[in-house]
Design an enzyme around this catalytic site. Structure first.
Site, PDB file in Angstrom:
ATOM      1  N   TYR A  26       1.377  -1.523   0.375  1.00 37.61           N
ATOM      2  CA  TYR A  26       0.010   0.168  -0.282  1.00 37.61           C
ATOM      3  C   TYR A  26       0.662   1.424  -0.540  1.00 37.61           C
ATOM      4  O   TYR A  26       0.115   2.027   0.132  1.00 37.61           O
ATOM      5  CB  TYR A  26      -0.883  -0.300   0.895  1.00 37.61           C
ATOM      6  CG  TYR A  26      -2.010  -1.107   0.969  1.00 37.61           C
ATOM      7  CD1 TYR A  26      -3.138  -1.180   0.321  1.00 37.61           C
ATOM      8  CD2 TYR A  26      -1.877  -2.228   1.784  1.00 37.61           C
ATOM      9  CE1 TYR A  26      -4.035  -2.480  -0.102  1.00 37.61           C
ATOM     10  CE2 TYR A  26      -2.838  -3.190   1.958  1.00 37.61           C
ATOM     11  CZ  TYR A  26      -3.131  -3.414   1.351  1.00 37.61           C
ATOM     12  OH  TYR A  26      -4.973  -4.225   0.977  1.00 37.61           O
ATOM     13  N   HIS A 103      -8.512   2.074  -5.562  1.00 40.12           N
ATOM     14  CA  HIS A 103      -7.970   1.115  -4.990  1.00 40.12           C
ATOM     15  C   HIS A 103      -5.641   1.482  -4.975  1.00 40.12           C
ATOM     16  O   HIS A 103      -5.330   1.629  -6.365  1.00 40.12           O
ATOM     17  CB  HIS A 103      -7.695  -0.344  -5.668  1.00 40.12           C
ATOM     18  CG  HIS A 103      -9.442  -0.613  -5.321  1.00 40.12           C
ATOM     19  ND1 HIS A 103      -9.744  -1.197  -4.204  1.00 40.12           N
ATOM     20  CD2 HIS A 103     -10.204  -0.852  -6.702  1.00 40.12           C
ATOM     21  CE1 HIS A 103     -11.014  -0.998  -4.816  1.00 40.12           C
ATOM     22  NE2 HIS A 103     -11.644  -1.230  -5.862  1.00 40.12           N
TER      23      HIS A 103
END
EC number: 4.2.1.10
Length: 152
Positions: A26, A103
């Site tokens: 991430y 995302h």
């Protein structure tokens, strides 16, 4: 002076842990970092930007409902709710506010259960795998969409 457009940014579960949770997937940016950069870009684009992060599905649904009539576009990273939430899908369809699904990671290069989205087929667009930059790309795309729509 009133902002040209009003855009809501929604972030789903566990995104409050950005910068700490699996940075290899991430990235190192925190949610505050991402939202701060978005606020700067929004100011440059003359856009009013509001943000909400929640780990609770019902809070995201309530926020979507409250956006009806007050928001021109939604940017949403539904996180794990991407793969499970008919409620968020129905809320977005119910308010009829255009949205982009975001995302940080490329969900299609990850576990098979992450490949399905309940939102993608009703979104204006989907941005995935571009990390924190994806939010800025989404904001720019949303503004362009709204500008084109308002010129027609």
């Amino acid at each position: 002076m009133t902002a040209k457009f009003r855009i809501l940014v929604l972030n789903g579960p566990n995104l409050n842990l950005l910068g700490k949770r699996e940075p290899g997937i991430y990235g190192a940016a925190t949610l505050d970092d991402i939202v701060g950069r978005l606020q700067q870009l929004a100011a440059e684009l003359d856009v009013e930007l509001t943000h909400k992060q929640s780990n609770a599905e019902y809070e995201l649904v309530d926020t979507i409902h409250q956006a009806m009539g007050t928001v021109d576009f939604i940017l949403i990273n539904p996180a794990a709710f991407t793969h499970t939430s008919v409620a968020i899908r129905d809320a977005l369809l119910g308010v009829a506010i255009p949205f982009i699904e975001i995302h940080l990671s490329n969900v299609h290069a990850r576990e098979p259960f992450r490949h399905h989205s309940f939102l993608s087929d009703v979104a204006k667009g989907v941005i995935c795998g571009l990390g924190a930059d994806g939010y800025e790309f989404a904001l720019t795309a949303a503004v362009r969409h709204l500008e084109r729509s308002s010129n027609n």
